[in-house]
Design a protein around this motif. Structure first.
Motif, PDB file in Angstrom:
ATOM      1  N   ASN A 122       0.826  -1.216   0.000  1.00 52.35           N
ATOM      2  CA  ASN A 122       0.000   0.000   0.000  1.00 52.35           C
ATOM      3  C   ASN A 122       0.860   1.266   0.000  1.00 52.35           C
ATOM      4  OD1 ASN A 122      -2.606  -1.115   0.006  1.00 52.35           O
ATOM      5  ND2 ASN A 122      -2.493  -1.510   2.204  1.00 52.35           N
ATOM      6  N   ASP A 123       1.950   1.240   0.769  1.00 53.08           N
ATOM      7  CA  ASP A 123       2.855   2.400   0.829  1.00 53.08           C
ATOM      8  C   ASP A 123       3.510   2.632  -0.534  1.00 53.08           C
ATOM      9  OD1 ASP A 123       2.544   2.894   3.651  1.00 53.08           O
ATOM     10  OD2 ASP A 123       3.847   1.182   4.036  1.00 53.08           O
ATOM     11  N   ARG A 124       3.959   1.534  -1.151  1.00 52.52           N
ATOM     12  CA  ARG A 124       4.619   1.663  -2.458  1.00 52.52           C
ATOM     13  C   ARG A 124       3.643   2.181  -3.501  1.00 52.52           C
ATOM     14  NH1 ARG A 124       6.642  -3.321  -0.705  1.00 52.52           N
ATOM     15  NH2 ARG A 124       5.467  -4.515  -2.258  1.00 52.52           N
ATOM     16  N   GLN A 125       2.424   1.663  -3.432  1.00 48.44           N
ATOM     17  CA  GLN A 125       1.386   2.092  -4.376  1.00 48.44           C
ATOM     18  C   GLN A 125       1.078   3.590  -4.186  1.00 48.44           C
ATOM     19  OE1 GLN A 125      -2.285  -0.067  -3.861  1.00 48.44           O
ATOM     20  NE2 GLN A 125      -3.221   0.815  -5.683  1.00 48.44           N
ATOM     21  N   MET A 126       0.951   4.017  -2.935  1.00 48.73           N
ATOM     22  CA  MET A 126       0.656   5.429  -2.656  1.00 48.73           C
ATOM     23  C   MET A 126       1.798   6.326  -3.123  1.00 48.73           C
ATOM     24  SD  MET A 126      -1.427   7.732  -1.657  1.00 48.73           S
ATOM     25  CE  MET A 126      -2.761   7.177  -0.642  1.00 48.73           C
ATOM     26  N   TYR A 127       3.035   5.878  -2.887  1.00 50.38           N
ATOM     27  CA  TYR A 127       4.204   6.660  -3.324  1.00 50.38           C
ATOM     28  C   TYR A 127       4.162   6.860  -4.845  1.00 50.38           C
ATOM     29  CZ  TYR A 127       9.038   8.037  -4.125  1.00 50.38           C
ATOM     30  OH  TYR A 127      10.159   8.726  -4.525  1.00 50.38           O
ATOM     31  N   GLU A 128       3.932   5.772  -5.569  1.00 51.21           N
ATOM     32  CA  GLU A 128       3.884   5.840  -7.037  1.00 51.21           C
ATOM     33  C   GLU A 128       2.697   6.684  -7.517  1.00 51.21           C
ATOM     34  OE1 GLU A 128       6.228   4.984  -9.003  1.00 51.21           O
ATOM     35  OE2 GLU A 128       7.399   4.019  -7.418  1.00 51.21           O
ATOM     36  N   TRP A 129       1.612   6.582  -6.828  1.00 51.68           N
ATOM     37  CA  TRP A 129       0.393   7.304  -7.154  1.00 51.68           C
ATOM     38  C   TRP A 129       0.585   8.809  -6.995  1.00 51.68           C
ATOM     39  CZ3 TRP A 129      -4.686   6.830  -3.935  1.00 51.68           C
ATOM     40  CH2 TRP A 129      -5.801   6.943  -4.773  1.00 51.68           C
ATOM     41  N   ILE A 130       1.225   9.192  -5.892  1.00 54.39           N
ATOM     42  CA  ILE A 130       1.489  10.622  -5.646  1.00 54.39           C
ATOM     43  C   ILE A 130       2.396  11.156  -6.755  1.00 54.39           C
ATOM     44  CG2 ILE A 130       2.592  12.272  -4.061  1.00 54.39           C
ATOM     45  CD1 ILE A 130       1.702  10.344  -1.741  1.00 54.39           C
ATOM     46  N   LYS A 131       3.428  10.362  -7.099  1.00 59.31           N
ATOM     47  CA  LYS A 131       4.336  10.777  -8.174  1.00 59.31           C
ATOM     48  C   LYS A 131       3.603  10.881  -9.507  1.00 59.31           C
ATOM     49  CE  LYS A 131       8.195   8.686  -8.636  1.00 59.31           C
ATOM     50  NZ  LYS A 131       9.359   7.788  -8.584  1.00 59.31           N
TER      51      LYS A 131
END
Length: 194
Positions: A122-131
């Motif tokens: 979830n953290d990795r997905q959110m990081y990529e999503w924000i980018k």
């Protein structure tokens, strides 16, 4: 910057219209129970304006805190292991996505990661999503006071490697407020240059 005034001004649910104003917004995203409310309270120098809870998933709305009548802290719903239905989680996801894509005043996104653990899917997905939405998130490594000082560098490296990120990472302790000056300076720098 001295925060003299902080108030919860707007609460947006799943169907609420996002507020329209011309003040810059700084958003805070992170897994349920990562310490978002504690961070926001710490930055505002308030004890419990942002409600903290031992129960993950307490923030189910997007909360807009007006600071010094100049800008906003925006507390996004926590994602991850909150004990709510998949349908409810999907609604929160849509709410966060709508905010990230629609807010005209969003200037910076702080992504909170628990320093004690390797960032999850979830953290990795959110990081990529924000980018993907055009922002470079500032990583706030929370719960610094829960690890030994000797573990800090190893844990920060783990966060950087797992997220494959070149973002700024600021360790934060809710107990000692370590990291507060850096975070406030970042926002202040932004406000002074715009």
């Amino acid at each position: 910057m001295i925060i003299k005034q902080a108030e919860l001004e707007t609460v947006c649910g799943v169907t609420s219209k996002l507020p329209e104003h011309d003040a810059p917004e700084f958003a805070f995203a992170g897994k349920s129970n990562v310490g978002k409310s504690s961070l926001i309270n710490g930055l505002m120098n308030r004890k419990n304006l942002a409600r903290t809870s031992g129960q993950p998933g307490k923030t189910q709305t997007i909360n807009f805190y007006r600071i010094n009548q100049e800008f906003y802290f925006v507390d996004l719903p926590g994602y991850g292991f909150a004990k709510v239905s998949e349908t409810e989680k999907a609604k929160w996801g849509k709410m966060i996505e709508r905010y990230l894509t629609k807010s005209r005043q969003l200037r910076m996104v702080f992504l909170l990661i628990d320093i004690r653990h390797e960032p999850g899917a979830n953290d990795r997905q959110m990081y990529e999503w924000i980018k993907a939405n055009g922002f470079t998130p500032v990583i706030v490594a929370t719960k610094l006071d829960k690890i030994n000082r000797s573990q800090k560098d190893k844990q920060l490296k783990l966060i950087r490697t797992t997220l494959n990120c070149d973002s700024l990472i600021i360790p934060w302790s809710a107990e000692t407020k370590q990291g507060r000056e850096e975070l406030i300076s970042l926002m202040e720098e932004y406000l002074n240059t715009k």
